[in-house]
Design an enzyme around this catalytic site. Structure first.
Site, PDB file in Angstrom:
ATOM      1  N   LYS A 264      19.739  33.830  40.467  1.00 54.63           N
ATOM      2  CA  LYS A 264      20.266  34.870  39.567  1.00 54.63           C
ATOM      3  C   LYS A 264      21.634  34.463  39.017  1.00 54.63           C
ATOM      4  CE  LYS A 264      22.456  38.593  41.356  1.00 54.63           C
ATOM      5  NZ  LYS A 264      23.743  39.020  40.792  1.00 54.63           N
ATOM      6  N   ASN A 265      22.500  33.997  39.927  1.00 52.70           N
ATOM      7  CA  ASN A 265      23.879  33.720  39.501  1.00 52.70           C
ATOM      8  C   ASN A 265      24.008  32.443  38.675  1.00 52.70           C
ATOM      9  OD1 ASN A 265      24.756  36.056  40.702  1.00 52.70           O
ATOM     10  ND2 ASN A 265      25.269  35.063  42.637  1.00 52.70           N
TER      11      ASN A 265
ATOM     12  N   CYS B 165      33.169  47.854  40.516  1.00 50.95           N
ATOM     13  CA  CYS B 165      31.763  47.931  40.908  1.00 50.95           C
ATOM     14  C   CYS B 165      31.664  48.239  42.383  1.00 50.95           C
ATOM     15  CB  CYS B 165      31.034  46.636  40.580  1.00 50.95           C
ATOM     16  SG  CYS B 165      31.436  45.313  41.710  1.00 50.95           S
TER      17      CYS B 165
ATOM     18  N   ASP C  49      28.244  36.177  49.439  1.00 55.46           N
ATOM     19  CA  ASP C  49      26.951  36.827  49.242  1.00 55.46           C
ATOM     20  C   ASP C  49      26.026  36.724  50.465  1.00 55.46           C
ATOM     21  OD1 ASP C  49      27.565  37.688  46.729  1.00 55.46           O
ATOM     22  OD2 ASP C  49      26.482  36.113  45.670  1.00 55.46           O
TER      23      ASP C  49
ATOM     24  N   ARG D 260      17.955  43.831  42.079  1.00 52.79           N
ATOM     25  CA  ARG D 260      18.826  43.074  41.180  1.00 52.79           C
ATOM     26  C   ARG D 260      18.882  41.604  41.574  1.00 52.79           C
ATOM     27  NH1 ARG D 260      24.477  45.608  41.081  1.00 52.79           N
ATOM     28  NH2 ARG D 260      24.764  43.549  40.215  1.00 52.79           N
TER      29      ARG D 260
ATOM     30  N   ARG E  13      37.025  44.661  40.221  1.00 56.24           N
ATOM     31  CA  ARG E  13      36.672  43.288  39.851  1.00 56.24           C
ATOM     32  C   ARG E  13      37.541  42.892  38.660  1.00 56.24           C
ATOM     33  NH1 ARG E  13      30.304  42.097  41.099  1.00 56.24           N
ATOM     34  NH2 ARG E  13      30.667  39.942  41.593  1.00 56.24           N
ATOM     35  N   PRO E  14      38.775  42.478  38.937  1.00 54.61           N
ATOM     36  CA  PRO E  14      39.696  42.181  37.838  1.00 54.61           C
ATOM     37  C   PRO E  14      39.208  40.995  37.002  1.00 54.61           C
ATOM     38  CG  PRO E  14      40.634  41.503  39.953  1.00 54.61           C
ATOM     39  CD  PRO E  14      39.356  42.205  40.255  1.00 54.61           C
ATOM     40  N   ILE E  15      39.657  40.955  35.742  1.00 58.04           N
ATOM     41  CA  ILE E  15      39.281  39.827  34.872  1.00 58.04           C
ATOM     42  C   ILE E  15      40.530  39.197  34.249  1.00 58.04           C
ATOM     43  CG2 ILE E  15      36.895  40.509  34.331  1.00 58.04           C
ATOM     44  CD1 ILE E  15      38.024  41.742  31.709  1.00 58.04           C
ATOM     45  N   ASP E  16      41.687  39.431  34.909  1.00 55.07           N
ATOM     46  CA  ASP E  16      42.946  38.889  34.368  1.00 55.07           C
ATOM     47  C   ASP E  16      42.904  37.368  34.192  1.00 55.07           C
ATOM     48  OD1 ASP E  16      42.814  39.292  37.265  1.00 55.07           O
ATOM     49  OD2 ASP E  16      44.755  38.292  37.337  1.00 55.07           O
ATOM     50  N   LEU E  17      42.244  36.671  35.120  1.00 56.39           N
ATOM     51  CA  LEU E  17      42.197  35.200  35.019  1.00 56.39           C
ATOM     52  C   LEU E  17      41.358  34.772  33.816  1.00 56.39           C
ATOM     53  CD1 LEU E  17      41.633  34.308  38.801  1.00 56.39           C
ATOM     54  CD2 LEU E  17      43.771  34.205  37.511  1.00 56.39           C
TER      55      LEU E  17
HETATM   56  C1  UD1 Z   1      31.701  35.995  43.079  1.00 56.44           C
HETATM   57  C2  UD1 Z   1      31.539  34.832  44.034  1.00 56.44           C
HETATM   58  C3  UD1 Z   1      30.305  34.073  43.649  1.00 56.44           C
HETATM   59  C4  UD1 Z   1      29.124  35.033  43.658  1.00 56.44           C
HETATM   60  C5  UD1 Z   1      29.390  36.236  42.759  1.00 56.44           C
HETATM   61  C6  UD1 Z   1      28.296  37.279  42.836  1.00 56.44           C
HETATM   62  C7  UD1 Z   1      33.270  33.517  45.087  1.00 56.44           C
HETATM   63  C8  UD1 Z   1      34.519  32.738  44.929  1.00 56.44           C
HETATM   64  N1  UD1 Z   1      32.730  34.009  43.984  1.00 56.44           N
HETATM   65  O1  UD1 Z   1      31.858  35.499  41.775  1.00 56.44           O
HETATM   66  O2  UD1 Z   1      30.088  32.990  44.522  1.00 56.44           O
HETATM   67  O3  UD1 Z   1      27.991  34.369  43.232  1.00 56.44           O
HETATM   68  O4  UD1 Z   1      30.595  36.863  43.145  1.00 56.44           O
HETATM   69  O5  UD1 Z   1      28.395  38.078  43.950  1.00 56.44           O
HETATM   70  O6  UD1 Z   1      32.787  33.671  46.184  1.00 56.44           O
HETATM   71  N2  UD1 Z   1      39.655  37.649  40.726  1.00 56.44           N
HETATM   72  C9  UD1 Z   1      40.851  38.053  40.154  1.00 56.44           C
HETATM   73  N3  UD1 Z   1      40.986  37.959  38.802  1.00 56.44           N
HETATM   74  C10 UD1 Z   1      40.014  37.480  37.988  1.00 56.44           C
HETATM   75  C11 UD1 Z   1      38.798  37.071  38.570  1.00 56.44           C
HETATM   76  C12 UD1 Z   1      38.643  37.179  39.943  1.00 56.44           C
HETATM   77  O7  UD1 Z   1      41.746  38.486  40.848  1.00 56.44           O
HETATM   78  O8  UD1 Z   1      40.212  37.412  36.766  1.00 56.44           O
HETATM   79  C13 UD1 Z   1      39.444  37.773  42.206  1.00 56.44           C
HETATM   80  C14 UD1 Z   1      38.499  38.906  42.561  1.00 56.44           C
HETATM   81  O9  UD1 Z   1      39.152  40.114  42.704  1.00 56.44           O
HETATM   82  C15 UD1 Z   1      37.913  38.443  43.869  1.00 56.44           C
HETATM   83  C16 UD1 Z   1      37.805  36.963  43.681  1.00 56.44           C
HETATM   84  O10 UD1 Z   1      38.776  36.622  42.682  1.00 56.44           O
HETATM   85  O11 UD1 Z   1      38.783  38.674  44.932  1.00 56.44           O
HETATM   86  C17 UD1 Z   1      36.346  36.638  43.287  1.00 56.44           C
HETATM   87  O12 UD1 Z   1      36.329  35.914  42.237  1.00 56.44           O
HETATM   88  P1  UD1 Z   1      35.192  35.413  41.276  1.00 56.44           P
HETATM   89  O13 UD1 Z   1      34.747  34.082  41.792  1.00 56.44           O
HETATM   90  O14 UD1 Z   1      35.749  35.516  39.939  1.00 56.44           O
HETATM   91  O15 UD1 Z   1      34.031  36.463  41.388  1.00 56.44           O
HETATM   92  P2  UD1 Z   1      32.676  36.327  40.708  1.00 56.44           P
HETATM   93  O16 UD1 Z   1      32.731  35.473  39.507  1.00 56.44           O
HETATM   94  O17 UD1 Z   1      32.158  37.710  40.603  1.00 56.44           O
END
Ligand code: UD1
Length: 420
Positions: A24-25, A118, A309, A401, A123-127
């Site tokens: 899925k991912n 969620c 996961d 899902r 689930r921040p997207i600042d990065l």
């Molecule tokens: C995450 C998992 C991924 C998994 C997916 C689905 C990790 C590192 N990532 O990916 O393996 O397949 O969930 O469940 O295990 N964060 C920020 N700012 C941002 C983006 C992320 O602070 O802009 C923080 C999040 O709050 C969290 C962490 O980074 O603590 C997770 O990051 P990210 O890898 O971006 O999450 P997903 O892409 O959802």
């Protein structure tokens, strides 16, 4: 859909073979990547999951032709026209933010509803946003929408991520393939799903190197052409089915799996007393004895560390392992919501912030439980298979899902599980 339940009669040993479906991912970012491609893309091994259907609906909404033939999804973005994804479609799938980089890269502008939080917490997207801004994007957050444009086009640059975010790495790659110049990502995510995305885009004519390492280089190209690609196997579904075997003293062959992607999961199961090895092309064997013992502290980490996961399904196994198991969840804040449900089944678990401490019990007993998120739901399935007596799991929409007809897969290996 909403009212469906899984009924499990526990205590049956699992034995047989399960074919692991596509990831899925990996499939979700691949589908968003097809927006960038001026031609037909054929994606084999696309799992039949509600999240994948939601991604296909987003594609259709913005004018990308998208159809399914069995396990294959065929797209054509030659006529892509729309640049807005409405709230209703964004809400269906939280990882829809991965459309941002692709739509910006292809159209130069887009309007997406803000994904928000969620089940797993904020689930921040600042990065994602700061990286795209450094490439020349102008992004404004207005009335719950992200208004994005690139007035002078996107330009490659060097980006250092403060955390190796999977989603941010994907969005940067997607924005960079058609950008002017070269983009370098430092501290990039190294997940296999990132490699699959880069491999697919390279087959379409992109120039991406370094995927799988923490430094990825993308040299922008003028156009991408269609290709045929096979989605990698789902390492989390594989890990979940291994947990089902472990918890029931079972014996399972997973076909179509990639053992290398399970490098952090297999040693934990071995340390608990399971026999695990890979053989032939893409087969993983697991057998579990009568008694399991608690593993050493399990810490979730970015790949190649233990995947967040797989944490929930493994906690379910640890409930009946001899001794004390300790989990440290380092990726998401809110990832122990299944614990309360496991305790209803007789588990002994204490959670303090990011740490869960599990005292193994002799047996779990069947109960009525509710899945609150995808992997937490999978944990309830694992626990119910192992438990004495009958269990009812509601909230199956979460489980659907990420797992293709989980009850059919498990019934095929001797579990007593049905959907009502
Ligand atoms: C995450 C998992 C991924 C998994 C997916 C689905 C990790 C590192 N990532 O990916 O393996 O397949 O969930 O469940 O295990 N964060 C920020 N700012 C941002 C983006 C992320 O602070 O802009 C923080 C999040 O709050 C969290 C962490 O980074 O603590 C997770 O990051 P990210 O890898 O971006 O999450 P997903 O892409 O959802």
């Amino acid at each position: 859909m909403e009212n469906q339940k899984l009924i499990v009669s526990g205590g049956k040993r699992i034995e047989g073979e399960i074919a692991v479906h596509g990831a899925k991912n990996a499939a979700l970012p691949l589908l968003s990547a097809t927006v960038l491609v001026n031609g037909e893309c054929v994606l084999h091994n696309c799992p039949r999951l509600t999240d994948i259907d939601a991604a296909c609906r987003i594609l259709s909404h913005i004018g990308v032709k998208c159809r399914r033939e069995g396990g294959t999804v065929i797209t054509n973005a030659q006529g892509v026209s729309g640049c807005e994804v409405p709230v209703s479609l964004m809400r269906e799938m939280r990882s829809s933010i991965v459309f941002l980089g692709a739509m910006l890269g292809r159209m130069g502008h887009c309007r997406l509803s803000y994904p928000g939080g969620c089940e797993l917490g904020p689930r921040p997207i600042d990065l994602h946003l700061s990286a795209l801004k450094s490439m020349g994007a102008v992004i404004e957050e207005r009335y719950g929408y992200l208004e994005c444009s690139a007035p002078s086009g996107l330009c490659g640059t060097a980006i250092t991520l403060s955390f190796p975010s999977v989603g941010a790495t994907e969005n940067i790659i997607l924005a960079a393939v058609l950008a002017k110049g070269t983009t370098e990502i430092h501290n990039a995510a190294r997940e296999p799903e990132i490699c699959d995305l880069a491999d697919f885009l390279n087959s379409c004519g992109a120039k991406i190197s370094g995927m799988g390492s923490d430094r990825i280089t993308i040299v922008g190209v003028a156009e991408l052409h269609g290709c045929e690609h096979r989605v990698i196997p789902d390492r989390i579904a594989a890990a979940t089915y291994m947990c089902c075997a472990a918890a029931t003293g079972g014996e399972l062959i997973l076909s179509g799996a990639n053992a290398a992607h399970l490098d952090s999961v297999i040693p934990v199961l071995r340390s608990m007393g399971c026999k695990v090895y890979s053989f032939g092309k893409g087969n993983v064997y697991i057998s579990s004895g009568a008694t399991l013992k608690a593993p050493h502290t399990v810490r979730t980490m970015p790949y190649p560390g233990f995947p967040t996961d797989a944490q929930a399904p493994l906690t379910a196994v640890c409930c009946i392992a001899r001794g004390t198991s300790v989990f440290v969840e380092n990726i998401f804040e809110n990832r122990y919501r299944h614990v309360g449900e496991l305790c209803r089944m007789g588990a002994s678990i204490k959670v303090e912030g990011r740490v869960a401490v599990i005292e193994g019990v002799k047996a779990l007993s069947g109960a009525e439980t509710v899945a609150c998120d995808l992997r937490g739901g999978a944990a309830l399935v694992v626990a119910s298979l192992a438990a004495e007596g009958s269990s009812v799991i509601s909230g199956t929409a979460y489980i659907d899902r990420g797992y293709e007809s989980i009850e059919k897969a498990l019934r095929g290996v001797g579990a007593c599980i049905k959907r009502v």
